[in-house]
Structures are given as structure tokens and as C-alpha cells.
Design a protein around this motif. Structure first.
Motif, PDB file in Angstrom:
ATOM      1  N   GLY A  49       1.157  14.968 -13.044  1.00  0.00           N
ATOM      2  CA  GLY A  49      -0.530  15.198 -14.360  1.00  0.00           C
ATOM      3  C   GLY A  49      -1.581  14.067 -14.410  1.00  0.00           C
ATOM      4  O   GLY A  49      -2.126  14.040 -15.371  1.00  0.00           O
ATOM      5  N   ILE A  50      -0.813  12.737 -13.833  1.00  0.00           N
ATOM      6  CA  ILE A  50      -0.867  11.617 -14.203  1.00  0.00           C
ATOM      7  C   ILE A  50      -2.371  10.723 -13.883  1.00  0.00           C
ATOM      8  O   ILE A  50      -1.686  10.346 -12.610  1.00  0.00           O
ATOM      9  N   THR A  51      -3.471  10.330 -13.988  1.00  0.00           N
ATOM     10  CA  THR A  51      -4.136   9.663 -13.260  1.00  0.00           C
ATOM     11  C   THR A  51      -4.357   8.239 -13.400  1.00  0.00           C
ATOM     12  O   THR A  51      -4.910   8.325 -14.686  1.00  0.00           O
ATOM     13  N   LEU A  52      -4.698   7.295 -13.067  1.00  0.00           N
ATOM     14  CA  LEU A  52      -3.989   5.964 -13.037  1.00  0.00           C
ATOM     15  C   LEU A  52      -5.796   5.243 -12.535  1.00  0.00           C
ATOM     16  O   LEU A  52      -5.603   5.282 -11.616  1.00  0.00           O
ATOM     17  N   PRO A  53      -6.900   5.512 -13.070  1.00  0.00           N
ATOM     18  CA  PRO A  53      -8.318   5.506 -12.365  1.00  0.00           C
ATOM     19  C   PRO A  53      -8.332   4.098 -11.848  1.00  0.00           C
ATOM     20  O   PRO A  53      -9.333   3.712 -10.718  1.00  0.00           O
ATOM     21  N   SER A  54      -7.208   2.592 -12.678  1.00  0.00           N
ATOM     22  CA  SER A  54      -7.711   1.230 -11.686  1.00  0.00           C
ATOM     23  C   SER A  54      -6.563   0.860 -11.344  1.00  0.00           C
ATOM     24  O   SER A  54      -6.000  -0.164 -10.631  1.00  0.00           O
ATOM     25  N   LEU A  55      -5.754   2.329 -10.880  1.00  0.00           N
ATOM     26  CA  LEU A  55      -4.065   1.948  -9.895  1.00  0.00           C
ATOM     27  C   LEU A  55      -4.902   0.881  -8.565  1.00  0.00           C
ATOM     28  O   LEU A  55      -5.731   1.614  -8.021  1.00  0.00           O
ATOM     29  N   GLY A  56      -4.282   0.074  -8.466  1.00  0.00           N
ATOM     30  CA  GLY A  56      -4.875  -0.496  -6.935  1.00  0.00           C
ATOM     31  C   GLY A  56      -4.109  -1.426  -7.071  1.00  0.00           C
ATOM     32  O   GLY A  56      -2.787  -2.325  -7.924  1.00  0.00           O
ATOM     33  N   LEU A  57      -4.305  -2.996  -6.028  1.00  0.00           N
ATOM     34  CA  LEU A  57      -3.711  -3.962  -5.636  1.00  0.00           C
ATOM     35  C   LEU A  57      -4.488  -4.692  -5.685  1.00  0.00           C
ATOM     36  O   LEU A  57      -5.705  -4.725  -5.929  1.00  0.00           O
ATOM     37  N   GLU A  58      -3.437  -5.846  -6.452  1.00  0.00           N
ATOM     38  CA  GLU A  58      -4.316  -7.490  -7.526  1.00  0.00           C
ATOM     39  C   GLU A  58      -5.033  -8.105  -6.473  1.00  0.00           C
ATOM     40  O   GLU A  58      -4.238  -8.802  -5.676  1.00  0.00           O
ATOM     41  N   PRO A  59      -6.259  -8.512  -6.610  1.00  0.00           N
ATOM     42  CA  PRO A  59      -6.273  -8.779  -5.354  1.00  0.00           C
ATOM     43  C   PRO A  59      -5.941  -9.937  -5.996  1.00  0.00           C
ATOM     44  O   PRO A  59      -5.926 -11.460  -5.151  1.00  0.00           O
ATOM     45  N   PRO A  60      -5.817 -10.822  -6.837  1.00  0.00           N
ATOM     46  CA  PRO A  60      -5.532 -12.623  -6.874  1.00  0.00           C
ATOM     47  C   PRO A  60      -4.569 -13.006  -6.286  1.00  0.00           C
ATOM     48  O   PRO A  60      -4.033 -13.841  -5.949  1.00  0.00           O
ATOM     49  N   SER A  61      -3.672 -11.661  -6.551  1.00  0.00           N
ATOM     50  CA  SER A  61      -2.134 -11.870  -5.973  1.00  0.00           C
ATOM     51  C   SER A  61      -2.462 -12.158  -4.271  1.00  0.00           C
ATOM     52  O   SER A  61      -1.054 -12.702  -3.693  1.00  0.00           O
ATOM     53  N   GLU A  92       0.696  -1.577   0.266  1.00  0.00           N
ATOM     54  CA  GLU A  92      -0.577   0.589   0.234  1.00  0.00           C
ATOM     55  C   GLU A  92       1.142   1.245  -0.131  1.00  0.00           C
ATOM     56  O   GLU A  92       0.630   2.013  -1.041  1.00  0.00           O
ATOM     57  N   ALA A  93       2.020   1.621   1.035  1.00  0.00           N
ATOM     58  CA  ALA A  93       3.182   2.270   0.724  1.00  0.00           C
ATOM     59  C   ALA A  93       3.474   2.493  -0.611  1.00  0.00           C
ATOM     60  O   ALA A  93       3.743   3.906  -1.132  1.00  0.00           O
ATOM     61  N   HIS A  94       3.969   0.906  -1.288  1.00  0.00           N
ATOM     62  CA  HIS A  94       4.584   1.671  -2.479  1.00  0.00           C
ATOM     63  C   HIS A  94       3.252   2.283  -3.713  1.00  0.00           C
ATOM     64  O   HIS A  94       3.325   2.970  -4.782  1.00  0.00           O
ATOM     65  N   LEU A  95       2.021   1.512  -4.030  1.00  0.00           N
ATOM     66  CA  LEU A  95       0.954   2.193  -3.985  1.00  0.00           C
ATOM     67  C   LEU A  95       0.999   3.040  -4.551  1.00  0.00           C
ATOM     68  O   LEU A  95       0.187   4.514  -5.039  1.00  0.00           O
ATOM     69  N   GLU A  96       0.632   3.804  -3.484  1.00  0.00           N
ATOM     70  CA  GLU A  96       0.221   5.356  -2.936  1.00  0.00           C
ATOM     71  C   GLU A  96       1.816   5.898  -3.383  1.00  0.00           C
ATOM     72  O   GLU A  96       1.993   7.661  -3.985  1.00  0.00           O
ATOM     73  N   ALA A  97       2.571   6.202  -3.441  1.00  0.00           N
ATOM     74  CA  ALA A  97       3.950   6.540  -4.151  1.00  0.00           C
ATOM     75  C   ALA A  97       3.520   6.338  -5.411  1.00  0.00           C
ATOM     76  O   ALA A  97       4.487   7.304  -5.425  1.00  0.00           O
ATOM     77  N   LEU A  98       3.333   6.148  -5.817  1.00  0.00           N
ATOM     78  CA  LEU A  98       3.680   5.563  -6.718  1.00  0.00           C
ATOM     79  C   LEU A  98       2.205   6.244  -7.856  1.00  0.00           C
ATOM     80  O   LEU A  98       2.202   7.098  -8.845  1.00  0.00           O
ATOM     81  N   ARG A  99       0.891   6.358  -7.188  1.00  0.00           N
ATOM     82  CA  ARG A  99      -0.174   7.457  -7.745  1.00  0.00           C
ATOM     83  C   ARG A  99       0.286   8.361  -6.918  1.00  0.00           C
ATOM     84  O   ARG A  99      -0.129   9.501  -7.902  1.00  0.00           O
ATOM     85  N   ALA A 100       1.505   8.714  -6.155  1.00  0.00           N
ATOM     86  CA  ALA A 100       1.630   9.899  -6.140  1.00  0.00           C
ATOM     87  C   ALA A 100       2.879  11.160  -6.626  1.00  0.00           C
ATOM     88  O   ALA A 100       2.965  12.332  -7.625  1.00  0.00           O
ATOM     89  N   ALA A 101       3.350  10.224  -7.425  1.00  0.00           N
ATOM     90  CA  ALA A 101       4.581   9.959  -8.387  1.00  0.00           C
ATOM     91  C   ALA A 101       3.742  10.337  -9.542  1.00  0.00           C
ATOM     92  O   ALA A 101       4.452  11.280 -10.557  1.00  0.00           O
ATOM     93  N   LEU A 102       2.885   9.861  -9.692  1.00  0.00           N
ATOM     94  CA  LEU A 102       2.167   9.894 -10.428  1.00  0.00           C
ATOM     95  C   LEU A 102       1.052  11.198 -11.316  1.00  0.00           C
ATOM     96  O   LEU A 102       1.053  11.825 -11.950  1.00  0.00           O
ATOM     97  N   ALA A 103       0.716  11.125 -10.280  1.00  0.00           N
ATOM     98  CA  ALA A 103       0.097  12.750  -9.990  1.00  0.00           C
ATOM     99  C   ALA A 103       0.937  13.752 -10.320  1.00  0.00           C
ATOM    100  O   ALA A 103       0.821  14.988 -10.553  1.00  0.00           O
ATOM    101  N   ALA A 104       1.984  13.724  -9.742  1.00  0.00           N
ATOM    102  CA  ALA A 104       3.373  15.411 -10.112  1.00  0.00           C
ATOM    103  C   ALA A 104       3.132  15.415 -11.970  1.00  0.00           C
ATOM    104  O   ALA A 104       3.400  16.694 -11.545  1.00  0.00           O
TER     105      ALA A 104
END
Length: 69
Positions: free
Chosen positions: A24-36, A10-22
Motif C-alpha cells: 500500500g505504499i506509493t512513492l510519487p517521485s520513484l524513477g530513474l535518476e537522470p543525472p546518473s 527499468e525492470a528493477h524500478l518496476e519490481a520495486l514499485r510493485a513490491a511497495l504497492a503490495a
């Protein structure tokens, strides 16, 4: 029993989301993969998800810019 690496993932996910946002990029489906969580992966996988052509172009441009230094 929760996966032992959920907080780390979750920490890596939020870091990636923040880096993309910096950029101006938003990936709406960005998240943890439940089957994993059910697999034998050492840590949960992050699903980058789908994006439109404009977002793909912006992501590629940001990566090229970062690689150029």
C-alpha cells in the motif's frame, strides 16, 4: 547511444514499485535518476524521491515486518 543497463534498471524500478504497492505504499517521485545517465555509474540509479510522514511510517513498518520474517 542509450545506456547499456536502462532495461535492467527499468525492470528493477518496476519490481520495486510493485513490491511497495503490495504494502500500500506509493512513492510519487520513484524513477530513474537522470543525472546518473551522464555519470560513470555502472547502471542508472533509482531515485526513491520524497514522501510524506505517513508514507515514511508505512515504508519503515513494511521493512521491519520483512526483516522479522
Amino acid at each position: 547511444m542509450p545506456h547499456p543497463h536502462v532495461q535492467e534498471a527499468e525492470a528493477h524500478l518496476e519490481a520495486l514499485r510493485a513490491a511497495l504497492a503490495a504494502h500500500g505504499i506509493t512513492l510519487p517521485s520513484l524513477g530513474l535518476e537522470p543525472p546518473s545517465f551522464a555519470g560513470t555509474y555502472a547502471a542508472p540509479l533509482i531515485a526513491l524521491g520524497n514522501c510524506n510522514l505517513t508514507t515514511a511510517e508505512a515504508l519503515a513498518a513494511a521493512l521491519r515486518k520483512g526483516a522479522a520474517g
